[in-house]
Design an enzyme around this catalytic site. Structure first.
Site, PDB file in Angstrom:
ATOM      1  CD  GLU A 426      25.450  29.124  22.482  1.00 53.56           C
ATOM      2  OE1 GLU A 426      25.490  28.086  23.054  1.00 53.56           O
ATOM      3  OE2 GLU A 426      26.589  29.373  21.580  1.00 53.56           O
ATOM      4  N   GLY A 427      20.093  30.777  24.676  1.00 58.78           N
ATOM      5  CA  GLY A 427      19.157  29.993  25.638  1.00 58.78           C
ATOM      6  C   GLY A 427      19.244  30.551  27.143  1.00 58.78           C
TER       7      GLY A 427
END
Length: 752
Positions: A426-427
């Site tokens: 998620e990043g």
């Protein structure tokens, strides 16, 4: 004058340039308490008025009931070793509604709050693959996107089946060439009209790192649409779009696995000429090309849910294991947790577990109340996962050999091994910290920056004049605040509370004023080059992050009734948080490489920073009280580890450890009497068994007290044992073979 200035700024590219994808990210979500810190003069009264709630009774009952039961049903060691989730666990999750926590009741789900979902994910994070099976259906993916953007027909068709677990979803975004730079995806969908006159999409793609892909039967796929005939009415290149694909669709390949370091179902998705109706676009034709905006809007709040829940769970797991173990384990005749070295780790774990939980509750409650703060969510994701990793390492340092030997009785290995996964997905944190938090925050959360950029783009001279003059006035006022608050060490700021924590509000206000000044200097003097100055941007992100954690810790203390016994935890957490802010400021001053101002910051500025620090960190004197919060059973310990499953005495790992801990604590007064008698010469020193027998004979302790000592010693001895495997169980006769390998022991890189 202002028209000429606008032209100069544009030509020199002094302010950051914003791409279309960056604009979508900037416009997604909302500014919240992050804006208060960027203002230089935070309104703490307003921030304290934000909710810090308890869970609704229905949600608490679910967590105390089905979630607690699930935690004791799952054999995490077996799941880890076999990499399979037993069918009875799958069925239990379906029967109890775990797949529909996010789905509104009208569509057959639970309709659980953000805080409730976060708490479920925190409690089940140690379950490995089972935890992932709960997270994915209840975060970014089919259900969340359909709830927010789906047509009513799509909601009626998909949401009830998702809630029942008939559909197992996954979300296909990441590709070999598109990781953190997700907007650069190459998955393509060609829009065409079939022979029957229906508008359809032909998709070709290669995705990887997709959690639940091997077991999913419904894929939400992000692809870039090409519509040469403009059949959807969105132009030839509508942009990134989310399309739903069903398992079994010709050309769609599902089922293969990657092998994450903490094994859970994750794998690639491939598609060659996969044809689906255009009605499979999430939201229908009208939502074609809106996929990137949809993702940014959902991540603006959603990033604060699952991964922070796991990061906070790691902090609490470290407290839950390390505090008790530091008392049960003895060396040199005393518990290791009473030695200053190990106690330093125990204290840090206790305080940061308290602080990280405060941020989790505060931010999730904010999302429930309608805030969608992308910068705050990014902070929570980046920091809680990294702090969780550090706390697992701190705990393993105290557990020593017991921390590094694998098996059912290892209480921290799962958190340690899984931490890099949370840090990456998620990043990636390394980019979240150096690109997103301050890069997005400086533009979006600043009271004037975004307005100045917009007026520049629109050639609005009057608007530019108003915004720029406002910005300059804002800068001058914060410069004055920084000087005055620095000289008075924050005492010129009026704290919203009285008592022992008032000084921390003053120091946070002092830090905020300096942060605002440094932000303006970066915007004015570094400008468009900020994107390339990742290390500098990362230090700004650190300062903002730890100001947030300092405040949420104070908010928790207020919400829980200003408990006197928790004050050392609060003081430690604030001293630690402000120390991180201080170090971030020192790094900014040392590396602000611009003429004149840079020299002033690096030389007299840094000297003043060190002579007049916001914090020098927690005092050694705090360690005893703070560590003691998780070394003694009781209400305070329960508050710190609240939200984790309750260990049962007959369970390996924490079960036997907590049993021994309670018995050892119960036996401590008796042990003290025996020790005193030995020192006085009333009882001869010998082996533990001989000494206890002699103490009974000398009348120092009773027979019942002797039994308590023997039970504690037996439990202690059992609790410090590590797992032992027979040779036939230890050695494996086969090696997991990656697809396409000639040599089984060498894994093929997945499109590396």
């Amino acid at each position: 004058m202002f028209a000429k200035l606008m032209k100069t700024l544009k030509d020199a590219k002094m302010l950051p340039q914003i791409s279309d994808t960056e604009r979508a990210a900037l416009e997604a979500g909302s500014v919240w308490v992050d804006g208060e810190f960027f203002s230089g003069n935070p309104d703490f009264s307003k921030m304290l008025a934000e909710a810090y709630p308890q869970l609704p009774p229905e949600e608490q009952a679910f967590i105390d009931g089905p979630v607690e039961e699930l935690c004791h049903m799952v054999d995490t060691w077996r799941v880890q070793e076999t990499r399979r989730i037993p069918e009875e666990i799958w069925q239990y999750l379906r029967d109890k509604g775990f797949f529909g926590l996010i789905i509104p009741k009208e569509y057959g789900g639970f309709g659980m709050s953000t805080l409730g979902r976060s708490t479920v994910m925190m409690k089940t994070s140690h379950l490995g693959a089972v935890g992932s099976l709960i997270v994915i259906p209840n975060t970014l993916g089919a259900a969340e996107l359909l709830i927010e953007y789906g047509t009513e027909e799509q909601k009626r068709e998909y949401l009830p089946k998702l809630a029942k677990g008939e559909y197992v979803p996954c979300f296909g975004l990441t590709e070999p060439t598109a990781g953190s730079d997700a907007a650069s995806i190459r998955a393509e969908g060609q829009v065409f009209k079939d022979d029957d006159g229906e508008i359809k999409i032909r998709l070709n793609f290669s995705k990887r790192y997709i959690t639940l892909a091997p077991v999913a039967n419904l894929v939400s796929l992000a692809a870039s649409l090409h519509d040469p005939e403009n059949l959807l009415g969105k132009g030839e290149h509508p942009g990134i779009t989310v399309v739903m694909l069903h398992k079994g669709t010709p050309g769609l390949e599902l089922g293969d696995h990657h092998l994450p370091i903490s094994a859970f179902d994750n794998g690639p998705i491939h598609g060659k000429d996969v044809v689906v109706p255009a009605t499979n676009i999430v939201g229908g034709h009208e939502r074609a090309g809106q996929g990137w905006r949809m993702l940014m809007e959902q991540l603006s709040g959603g990033r604060a849910v699952s991964l922070p829940a796991g990061g906070v769970a790691s902090c609490k797991a470290a407290a839950n294991a390390t505090g008790p173990y530091s008392i049960v384990r003895e060396q040199f005749g005393i518990p290791v947790g009473l030695m200053e070295g190990p106690r330093t780790n125990v204290a840090r774990i206790a305080a940061l577990a308290y602080a990280m939980e405060s941020a989790r509750v505060y931010v999730c409650a904010g999302v429930d109340n309608g805030h969608q703060p992308p910068v705050i969510s990014a902070i929570l994701k980046q920091q809680t996962t990294e702090v969780g990793q550090k706390m697992a390492i701190d705990g393993m340092d105290v557990l020593a050999g017991a921390g590094v030997m694998q098996g059912p009785n290892n209480t921290l290995a799962g958190a340690y091994v899984g931490a890099p996964v949370s840090i990456t997905v998620e990043g990636a944190n390394i980019l979240t910290r150096t690109l997103i938090i301050f890069g997005q925050g400086a533009t979006r959360c600043h009271p004037y920056a975004l307005d100045v950029l917009k007026t520049l783009e629109e050639d609005d001279v009057a608007g530019f004049r108003k915004s720029l003059l406002g910005w300059l006035g804002h800068s001058a006022l914060n410069m004055a605040r920084t000087v005055v608050r620095g000289i008075t060490r924050g005492w010129s700021f009026r704290s919203p509370v009285k008592g022992p924590t008032a000084k921390y509000y003053r120091r946070l206000a002092w830090a905020s004023a300096r942060f605002a000044v440094l932000t303006d200097l970066a915007m004015f003097l570094v400008g468009g080059k900020l994107k390339q100055r990742g290390k500098l941007s990362g230090r700004y992100a650190d300062a903002l992050s730890w100001m947030l954690f300092g405040f949420t810790t104070l908010r928790r203390w207020e919400a829980e009734g200003r408990l006197k016994e928790d004050l050392p935890l609060v003081e430690y957490a604030l001293d630690y948080s402000l120390q991180q802010v201080q170090e971030a400021f020192e790094g900014i001053y040392a590396n602000f490489d611009v003429p004149v101002i840079g020299w002033l910051l690096r030389n007299p500025g840094r000297l003043w920073l060190r002579l007049n620090p916001i914090s020098t960190g927690p005092s050694d004197k705090l360690d005893r009280a703070v560590a003691g919060a998780i070394q003694q059973p009781g209400a305070q310990f329960e508050r710190i580890v609240d939200g984790l499953p309750t260990p049962q005495d007959d369970e390996p790992g924490l079960g036997r450890l907590h049993k021994a801990w309670r018995l050892v604590i119960q036996a401590q007064p008796i042990s003290a009497k025996v020790y005193k008698a030995v020192r006085a010469g009333k009882v001869a020193a010998g082996s533990p068994a001989e000494t206890v027998a002699a103490a009974v004979e000398a009348g120092v302790i009773t027979a019942a007290e002797a039994e308590t000592l023997r039970a504690a010693e037996a439990a202690r001895n059992e609790a410090i044992q590590v797992d032992v495997f027979k040779s036939e169980d230890y050695y494996r006769t086969e090696v997991t073979e990656a697809a396409g390998n000639e040599k089984p022991a060498v894994a093929k890189a997945a499109n590396a």
